[in-house]
Design a protein around this motif. Structure first.
Motif, PDB file in Angstrom:
ATOM      1  N   LEU A  25       0.836  -1.195   0.000  1.00 55.39           N
ATOM      2  CA  LEU A  25       0.000   0.000   0.000  1.00 55.39           C
ATOM      3  C   LEU A  25       0.874   1.250   0.000  1.00 55.39           C
ATOM      4  O   LEU A  25       1.941   1.284   0.617  1.00 55.39           O
ATOM      5  CB  LEU A  25      -0.895   0.022   1.249  1.00 55.39           C
ATOM      6  N   TYR A  58       0.676   5.429   0.859  1.00 55.71           N
ATOM      7  CA  TYR A  58      -0.067   6.491   1.515  1.00 55.71           C
ATOM      8  C   TYR A  58       0.671   7.815   1.318  1.00 55.71           C
ATOM      9  O   TYR A  58       1.902   7.851   1.233  1.00 55.71           O
ATOM     10  CB  TYR A  58      -0.172   6.253   3.026  1.00 55.71           C
ATOM     11  N   GLN A  98       1.140  11.351   3.346  1.00 53.58           N
ATOM     12  CA  GLN A  98       0.903  11.961   4.646  1.00 53.58           C
ATOM     13  C   GLN A  98       1.340  13.408   4.641  1.00 53.58           C
ATOM     14  O   GLN A  98       2.517  13.714   4.468  1.00 53.58           O
ATOM     15  CB  GLN A  98       1.638  11.197   5.748  1.00 53.58           C
ATOM     16  N   LYS A 111      -1.555  15.702   8.876  1.00 57.70           N
ATOM     17  CA  LYS A 111      -2.244  14.841   9.840  1.00 57.70           C
ATOM     18  C   LYS A 111      -2.199  13.388   9.395  1.00 57.70           C
ATOM     19  O   LYS A 111      -1.158  12.823   9.162  1.00 57.70           O
ATOM     20  CB  LYS A 111      -3.665  15.325  10.044  1.00 57.70           C
ATOM     21  N   ALA A 112      -3.340  12.767   9.275  1.00 60.49           N
ATOM     22  CA  ALA A 112      -3.357  11.329   9.025  1.00 60.49           C
ATOM     23  C   ALA A 112      -2.983  11.009   7.583  1.00 60.49           C
ATOM     24  O   ALA A 112      -3.264  11.777   6.669  1.00 60.49           O
ATOM     25  CB  ALA A 112      -4.744  10.770   9.326  1.00 60.49           C
ATOM     26  N   PRO A 113      -2.339   9.874   7.380  1.00 58.82           N
ATOM     27  CA  PRO A 113      -2.022   9.449   6.013  1.00 58.82           C
ATOM     28  C   PRO A 113      -3.282   9.255   5.180  1.00 58.82           C
ATOM     29  O   PRO A 113      -4.325   8.849   5.691  1.00 58.82           O
ATOM     30  CB  PRO A 113      -1.298   8.119   6.223  1.00 58.82           C
ATOM     31  N   PHE A 151      -4.803   7.255   1.918  1.00 63.06           N
ATOM     32  CA  PHE A 151      -4.561   6.082   1.097  1.00 63.06           C
ATOM     33  C   PHE A 151      -4.461   6.464  -0.375  1.00 63.06           C
ATOM     34  O   PHE A 151      -5.277   7.237  -0.880  1.00 63.06           O
ATOM     35  CB  PHE A 151      -5.701   5.087   1.318  1.00 63.06           C
ATOM     36  N   MET A 198      -3.361   0.334  -3.542  1.00 62.68           N
ATOM     37  CA  MET A 198      -3.036  -0.992  -3.040  1.00 62.68           C
ATOM     38  C   MET A 198      -2.688  -1.870  -4.222  1.00 62.68           C
ATOM     39  O   MET A 198      -3.437  -1.915  -5.210  1.00 62.68           O
ATOM     40  CB  MET A 198      -4.184  -1.615  -2.246  1.00 62.68           C
ATOM     41  N   ILE A 239       4.986  13.448   3.018  1.00 65.77           N
ATOM     42  CA  ILE A 239       5.731  12.204   3.237  1.00 65.77           C
ATOM     43  C   ILE A 239       4.926  11.091   2.582  1.00 65.77           C
ATOM     44  O   ILE A 239       3.722  10.987   2.782  1.00 65.77           O
ATOM     45  CB  ILE A 239       5.912  11.914   4.733  1.00 65.77           C
ATOM     46  N   LEU A 264       4.352   7.183   2.332  1.00 67.87           N
ATOM     47  CA  LEU A 264       4.592   5.966   3.103  1.00 67.87           C
ATOM     48  C   LEU A 264       4.248   4.736   2.278  1.00 67.87           C
ATOM     49  O   LEU A 264       3.248   4.719   1.563  1.00 67.87           O
ATOM     50  CB  LEU A 264       3.714   5.941   4.358  1.00 67.87           C
ATOM     51  N   GLU A 303       1.505  -5.643   3.579  1.00 69.97           N
ATOM     52  CA  GLU A 303       0.669  -6.512   4.386  1.00 69.97           C
ATOM     53  C   GLU A 303       1.204  -7.930   4.293  1.00 69.97           C
ATOM     54  O   GLU A 303       1.437  -8.447   3.197  1.00 69.97           O
ATOM     55  CB  GLU A 303      -0.778  -6.466   3.909  1.00 69.97           C
ATOM     56  N   TYR A 338       0.958  -5.357   9.164  1.00 65.62           N
ATOM     57  CA  TYR A 338       1.414  -4.397   8.186  1.00 65.62           C
ATOM     58  C   TYR A 338       2.770  -3.869   8.640  1.00 65.62           C
ATOM     59  O   TYR A 338       2.947  -3.539   9.803  1.00 65.62           O
ATOM     60  CB  TYR A 338       0.445  -3.210   8.083  1.00 65.62           C
ATOM     61  N   PHE A 388       5.379  -0.876   7.934  1.00 60.89           N
ATOM     62  CA  PHE A 388       5.516   0.416   7.268  1.00 60.89           C
ATOM     63  C   PHE A 388       6.980   0.756   7.077  1.00 60.89           C
ATOM     64  O   PHE A 388       7.812   0.499   7.949  1.00 60.89           O
ATOM     65  CB  PHE A 388       4.865   1.516   8.112  1.00 60.89           C
ATOM     66  N   THR A 390       9.762   3.953   6.556  1.00 56.94           N
ATOM     67  CA  THR A 390       9.857   5.217   7.288  1.00 56.94           C
ATOM     68  C   THR A 390       9.469   6.408   6.433  1.00 56.94           C
ATOM     69  O   THR A 390       9.420   7.528   6.909  1.00 56.94           O
ATOM     70  CB  THR A 390      11.276   5.434   7.826  1.00 56.94           C
ATOM     71  N   ARG A 400      10.284  11.817   2.209  1.00 57.17           N
ATOM     72  CA  ARG A 400       9.804  13.189   2.319  1.00 57.17           C
ATOM     73  C   ARG A 400      10.048  13.901   1.005  1.00 57.17           C
ATOM     74  O   ARG A 400      11.194  14.084   0.588  1.00 57.17           O
ATOM     75  CB  ARG A 400      10.520  13.916   3.445  1.00 57.17           C
TER      76      ARG A 400
END
Lengths: 111, 112
Positions: free
Chosen positions: A34, A36, A38, A41-43, A45, A48, A86, A88, A92, A99, A101, A103, A106
Motif C-alpha cells: 500500500l 499512503y 501523509q 495529519k493522518a495518512p 490512502f 493498493m 511524506i 509511506l 501486508e 502491516y 511500514f 519510514t 519526504r
C-alpha cells in the motif's frame, strides 16, 4: 526479519518535475503493498497493489509492483507544490494480519 | 528490537464487551497516535498524544479512550464494543518534530 525500506529518504524537486519513489520489502508471506500520502495529519490512502493488480494509476500518480524484485515504485508526473508530503509504503503480511511500514520518503516540491 | 509494538495481534470479542489494545515504543519519541484502518484501507486518526496534550478526533466515539501510563506506552480502551468497531487499529509514534511516524504492526479487532 520482515522489513520495508523506502528510498530516497528525502527529495527536493521543482514544480513540473517527475519523481520516482522506491519501496523494497523482505517479508515472509507477501499479501499486498500500500502507498499512503501523509501531509500534516493522518495518512491518505493512495494505492493498493497485489499479485492480481500490479499497476495502478490515478491522475498524475501511478504505481507498479515488481514481485520478482520485491519492490514497488510510485511515480508522480508534473509535480505540484501540493504534492509536498511524506509518502509511506506499507506491506501486508499474509496470514498474520500484520502491516509493516517503511519510514517514508519526504518529498518537497518547490514553486 | 521492535520499534513500535502492539498486543494482541488479533482480538475477537462479542458485542458489548470492553477490551484494550496495548502499544509500546522504544524509540524515545514524544508523540504517539492511534489510527483505525477501515475496509477501504483509509487510515483515520483517532488520537494523538504527547506528555502535554491529548488531541482527539471529534468523530471518535467516547467509548474509545487512550491511556498513557508513561511516555513509551499508549493503550487504547474500548467500552461497549459494537460491530462497526471491527477494523485494524494501528499505533504509531513520532519524534517531537513530528516529521516521520513509525507504525506498529496493527491489531485486527473482530466484533461478533
Amino acid at each position: 526479519e520482515d522489513k520495508v525500506v523506502q528510498s530516497p529518504l528525502s527529495l527536493v524537486v521543482h514544480e513540473g518535475d517527475t519523481v520516482t519513489l522506491n519501496c523494497s520489502y523482505e517479508v515472509t508471506n507477501f499479501r499486498s503493498l500500500l502507498w499512503y500520502k501523509q501531509e500534516k495529519k493522518a495518512p491518505t490512502f493512495l494505492f493498493m497493489l497485489t499479485s492480481s493488480g500490479i499497476e495502478k494509476k490515478s491522475g498524475r500518480l501511478s504505481s507498479i509492483l515488481d514481485k520478482k524484485e520485491l519492490s514497488s515504485i510510485l511515480n508522480i508526473t508534473a509535480t505540484q507544490t501540493g504534492d509536498s508530503a511524506i509518502y509511506l509504503c506499507a506491506v501486508e503480511v499474509s496470514g498474520e494480519s500484520k502491516y509493516i511500514f517503511g519510514t517514508g520518503t519526504r518529498l518537497k516540491v518547490l514553486a | 528490537d521492535t520499534a513500535v509494538s502492539q498486543t494482541p495481534k488479533y482480538l475477537v470479542t462479542q458485542m458489548g464487551n470492553d477490551k484494550s489494545i496495548k502499544c509500546e515504543q522504544n524509540l524515545g519519541h514524544d508523540t504517539m497516535y492511534w489510527y483505525k484502518q477501515d475496509s477501504k484501507k483509509f487510515l483515520k486518526i483517532m488520537f494523538s498524544y504527547n506528555n502535554k496534550e491529548l488531541i482527539i478526533n471529534e468523530t471518535v466515539p467516547n467509548r474509545f479512550s487512550p491511556k498513557s501510563p508513561d511516555k513509551a506506552h499508549l493503550n487504547l480502551h474500548i467500552n461497549s464494543l459494537e460491530l462497526g468497531d471491527s477494523a485494524v487499529y494501528f499505533c504509531a509514534s513520532s519524534p517531537s518534530d513530528g516529521n516521520t511516524q513509525y507504525f506498529g504492526p496493527g491489531t485486527r479487532l473482530t466484533v461478533l
